[in-house]
Every structure is written in structure tokens, then in C-alpha cells.
Enzyme design. Structure first.
Site, PDB file in Angstrom:
ATOM      1  N   GLU A 318       6.597  77.104   6.584  1.00  0.00           N
ATOM      2  CA  GLU A 318       7.089  75.908   5.904  1.00  0.00           C
ATOM      3  C   GLU A 318       8.173  75.280   6.787  1.00  0.00           C
ATOM      4  O   GLU A 318       9.327  75.711   6.747  1.00  0.00           O
ATOM      5  CB  GLU A 318       7.640  76.288   4.531  1.00  0.00           C
ATOM      6  N   PRO A 319       7.810  74.272   7.589  1.00  0.00           N
ATOM      7  CA  PRO A 319       8.786  73.690   8.519  1.00  0.00           C
ATOM      8  C   PRO A 319       9.989  73.046   7.848  1.00  0.00           C
ATOM      9  O   PRO A 319      11.008  72.800   8.496  1.00  0.00           O
ATOM     10  CB  PRO A 319       7.969  72.639   9.281  1.00  0.00           C
ATOM     11  N   GLY A 320       9.883  72.755   6.545  1.00  0.00           N
ATOM     12  CA  GLY A 320      11.012  72.150   5.847  1.00  0.00           C
ATOM     13  C   GLY A 320      11.290  70.735   6.326  1.00  0.00           C
ATOM     14  O   GLY A 320      10.394  69.909   6.437  1.00  0.00           O
ATOM     15  N   ARG A 321      12.553  70.482   6.667  1.00  0.00           N
ATOM     16  CA  ARG A 321      12.982  69.132   7.045  1.00  0.00           C
ATOM     17  C   ARG A 321      12.465  68.686   8.402  1.00  0.00           C
ATOM     18  O   ARG A 321      12.619  67.524   8.785  1.00  0.00           O
ATOM     19  CB  ARG A 321      14.502  69.082   7.045  1.00  0.00           C
ATOM     20  N   ARG A 362      24.423  64.593   1.243  1.00  0.00           N
ATOM     21  CA  ARG A 362      24.525  65.799   2.056  1.00  0.00           C
ATOM     22  C   ARG A 362      25.906  65.973   2.702  1.00  0.00           C
ATOM     23  O   ARG A 362      26.384  67.089   2.858  1.00  0.00           O
ATOM     24  CB  ARG A 362      23.442  65.823   3.120  1.00  0.00           C
ATOM     25  N   CYS A 393      33.446  55.491  -6.090  1.00  0.00           N
ATOM     26  CA  CYS A 393      34.830  55.786  -6.482  1.00  0.00           C
ATOM     27  C   CYS A 393      35.130  57.269  -6.301  1.00  0.00           C
ATOM     28  O   CYS A 393      35.453  57.986  -7.246  1.00  0.00           O
ATOM     29  CB  CYS A 393      35.063  55.348  -7.926  1.00  0.00           C
TER      30      CYS A 393
END
Length: 465
Positions: A318-321, A362, A393
Site C-alpha cells: 500500500e504505497p499510501g501518499r 497537516r 481564527c
């Protein structure tokens, strides 16, 4: 030693100097190629992606906007498919998912991970082949599991004893059989942020190998009618560059694989080693290419299987990002530029843009680093250290903590932030009732909206007054 501050990391002593890895550029107009998608170019200071000028894109679609480089996305997907040709490669729907992206993933020959009924519904609408879908999650509801079984998803990754019982009842009621993987925690501490390290013992995912729960979970699955055991699933975290963690995890998971064969009498045909491969957000990051990763991980598995005297299971990753992360950037319009004089005469340049933590959480959540560039014109001004902040805010509403920007940056300029494809749009919110930006796919000089911008009608649709 880090000096803390009650207002957070952004105000700590020494923060004004910037991180040690950040170097002042000779020309702040230049792009750093490894941070951008493959079609990103600058001409006379104007940034284009996929042959589309970002000022032109903003003129038509507004800002902020996520800009998705389709050719780059497909190329990265294809690179993982080809490098891991003997594996099944699962795209992470949680990183970013839309019906268009699901179709690209299918067309490039990848499988798809989903983690909720909502993500599953996107796959269904896109016509994604359900046999190539894996369903993750530590608390899947009865409704979600029932839907997954009815649709015929290729595998369900079970995460608790409660879920095994839940799935057993569902398959019995439907007279169905479903393929199952058991999520295990290998006790490996990935070198990443603690919130995205997922294989140490003290966290919510999976069954512990060390405690014996993982073996017991396999026993229960194999003893349950309607559940067919595929294998073990391991995931040590995200934004990982060092393969040593996979070596330790593979050793422990394969040892359990062998133990299941000996003690349970079952040879499981598959194994998932996870992935979560890192990308370059800034110049301090040095990710491996898919071919290198495939070579290293294949050698690890071959070596461990030889040592255990077992056949190699079919592997998946699962390479992910690593596919969508670098394929997208976010473009903002500058609203204000504020130069704040601090004690000792130092000056902090705050560049406020028309988005912020609602479209990229992030930085605030993970203390993540990003880069940026002036996207709408060339500048002959000297570079100064700036901080790109949002319009929310919150003092912690920071998009880019530290970056050199032209000293003449002014309201109306466009800034682009690379590497925002993963966990930005998918984690976006309506904080302060801001509207979530659109995702505009670009390719060969053509821009098309694949996820439209929210409207105030969307925002108020659930408010029943």
C-alpha cells in the site's frame, strides 16, 4: 533540545531563524523539481501544471483550489504497478478519493483500499471492480460490513474480535463467504510522527503478535463458516523512508505466518506488508523510487522465507501518499502581508492566504513542513524568510511554517504549495464556515473540475434552523 512556548511550536525560541535544512535560494522564482509534479513549469515567473497556467485556472475556477496533475498521477501509479509487478498494489483511498481518481486507479491496474462506507460508495459509483477492493477500518459498522459483503469486495481486513463475530453473523445471514485478512501489529516503531506510526503495541489498530492475540484471531477466522482466511496484514506507519522497519516487521509477520501453518494447519496464500512510503514535501526529504523499494522489499521477504523454510506468499503493498501526494498542489491568493517586528529588531513576515487549516490541517496536526512558490509573476526582489498562514481564527493556522519568499510579495499575488495531494482535501473541514475548495484536474492544457467547490447552499443544507 527544543525550547517550547505556550503558544506552540511556531513561537518557540529559534523559530525565527528557520530550520537548519532550509537554505536561502539564489533565485526565489526557481522551482525545486523534486517537490513538484512532473509537468510543473515556470515561464517568466508564471507557474503552469499540466500545461495550464495557474493564474488562468484561478481566473476561471477561483482560489484556493487543489490542482491535480493527471499525467503525473497516472505515471506514479504505473511506476508502482510495474516495479511491484509480482505484487498487488493498493491505492489508499483515504489519501484522496473521487470517482475520477477511482477510475484512474482502475485503468492503471491497481487495487483500492477503502476505510468507510463513504469511500466504498465512491468506488461503487465509479464502477471500480469490487474484487480489487480491500476494506480497512478499526470499527466497521454492521451496515458497512453488510454492504461490503453484498458488493463482493475482494478482502476485508479484520481488526478486532468484535468484528470477527460481526462478520460471522452477517455472512451467516446472507449465506455468503468473504475473504479475510487479519491486521497484526508487529511491534515496530516506525520513524515517523507518533500519530501516523501504526505498528507499535499501544495503539488502536490490529491484533498484537507479541500477546498472542494475532494467532488467536487467525484461529477464530479459520474456524468460522463464511470467513476464508487470505493472510496477515501489517502496516508500520506513513511517510516512511527507511526500509529497516519493513525488515523487522516482515520477519515477525512471516514467523507468525509459519506458526499458523504449523499450529493451525493452514497455509495462508497472501500477505500484505503495508507501505506508507514517504514523499518529498521539502528539500530535507529524500524518498526512494518504486523500483528501489520493490528490490529492497522483495529481498527482505525472500531472505526471511528461506530462513523459515516456507514458500513465499503472494504479496501486496500500500504505497499510501506516494501516488497522489506529489501529483497535487494548492494555489492560494495572498490577502495580506504583515511584517511583525519582534524583540531584538528581528522581523517576521506573515503572508496570509485565502485558505488555511480548513484545506490543509497537516501543518497544525502533525507539525508538517511544506514549501511554496510565487505562482503568478516573476520577482526581482531579494528573498526573505516568511510564514504562510491562513484566515482562520487560530494562532496555529499555518500552511507553510518557513519558506523564503520574494520581499515584494503583495496582496493579489498567487502562491502555490506542492505536495498537497494526500490528506489535505480528504481531511478538509468547514471550520469558520469556510467552503472547501474544488479539485481541478489538469492534463495537456485542459482543466476540468473533478470535485466542485462547495457553495453556501451546500454549507447550509444540513442546517435545519
Amino acid at each position: 533540545m527544543t525550547t517550547t512556548h505556550e503558544a506552540g511550536w511556531a513561537h518557540a525560541a529559534g523559530a525565527l531563524r528557520g530550520p537548519t535544512w532550509l537554505r536561502q535560494p539564489a533565485d526565489p522564482n526557481d522551482l525545486v523539481p523534486q517537490l513538484w509534479s512532473s509537468t510543473a513549469r515556470k515561464a517568466e515567473g508564471v507557474l503552469s501544471v499540466g500545461g495550464v497556467s495557474l493564474p488562468d485556472l484561478v481566473a476561471e475556477h477561483g482560489s484556493p483550489a487543489y490542482v491535480l496533475d493527471e499525467a503525473d498521477f497516472r505515471a506514479r501509479a504505473g511506476a508502482f504497478r510495474d516495479a511491484f509487478a509480482a505484487y498487488d498494489v493498493y491505492y489508499a483511498g483515504k489519501a484522496f478519493l473521487s470517482t475520477a481518481v477511482a477510475r484512474w486507479v482502475a485503468e492503471e491496474g491497481l487495487c483500492l483500499d477503502v476505510c468507510s462506507g463513504g469511500e466504498l460508495s465512491v468506488a461503487e459509483r465509479a464502477g471500480f471492480p469490487m474484487a480489487r477492493v480491500g476494506f480497512h477500518g478499526n470499527n466497521k459498522s454492521v451496515a458497512e460490513l453488510t454492504r461490503a459483503v453484498r458488493l463482493g469486495v475482494g478482502r476485508i481486513i479484520v481488526d478486532s474480535f468484535d468484528e470477527i463475530e460481526r462478520l460471522a453473523a452477517i455472512t451467516a445471514e446472507l449465506g455468503a463467504t468473504v475473504s479475510v485478512m487479519v491486521r497484526v501489529t508487529a511491534g515496530v516503531e516506525a520513524h515517523t510522527h507518533e500519530y501516523i506510526a501504526t505498528a507499535h503495541e499501544d495503539q488502536k489498530f490490529g491484533f498484537s503478535i507479541a500477546s498472542g492475540d494475532a494467532l488467536e484471531a487467525v484461529r477464530r477466522v479459520t474456524a468460522t463458516p463464511g470467513l476464508e482466511i487470505l493472510g496477515l496484514h501489517s502496516h508500520i506507519g506513513s511517510q516512511i523512508f527507511d526500509s529497516s522497519g519493513f525488515e523487522v516487521a516482515a520477519r515477525r509477520v512471516l514467523a507468525l505466518h509459519a506458526q499458523v501453518r504449523e499450529e493451525v494447519g493452514v497455509t495462508m496464500p497472501e500477505m500484505d506488508l503495508g507501505g506508507g512510503f514517504g514523499i518529498a514535501y521539502t528539500t530535507q526529504d529524500d524518498p526512494s523510487d518504486p523500483a528501489q523499494l520493490a528490490t529492497e522489499m522483495t529481498k527482505i521477504v525472500e531472505h526471511e522465507c528461506r530462513a523459515l523454510g516456507i514458500e513465499e506468499p503472494r504479496l501486496s503493498i500500500e504505497p499510501g501518499r506516494a501516488i497522489v501526494g506529489p501529483a497535487m498542489c494548492t494555489v492560494y491568493e495572498v490577502g495580506t502581508v504583515k511584517r511583525v517586528r519582534l524583540d531584538g529588531g528581528a522581523v517576521r513576515t506573515y503572508v496570509s492566504v485565502d485558505g488555511g487549516m480548513s484545506d490543509n490541517i497537516r501543518t497544525a496536526l502533525y507539525d508538517a513542513d511544506y514549501s511554496c512558490t510565487l505562482a503568478s509573476r516573476a520577482s526581482a526582489a531579494v528573498p526573505v524568510l516568511g510564514r504562510v498562514v491562513g484566515k482562520h481564527c487560530e494562532a496555529g493556522d499555518v500552511v507553510v511554517k518557513d519558506e523564503f519568499v520574494p520581499a515584494d510579495l503583495a496582496p493579489g499575488d498567487l502562491l502555490a504549495v506542492p505536495g498537497t495531494g494526500a490528506y489535505c482535501r480528504s481531511m478538509a473541514s468547514n471550520y469558520n464556515h469556510l467552503l472547501r475548495p474544488p479539485v481541478v484536474a489538469v492534463r495537456d492544457g485542459v482543466a476540468r473540475v473533478v470535485v466542485r467547490r462547495e457553495t453556501e447552499d451546500d454549507l447550509l443544507a444540513t442546517d435545519l434552523g
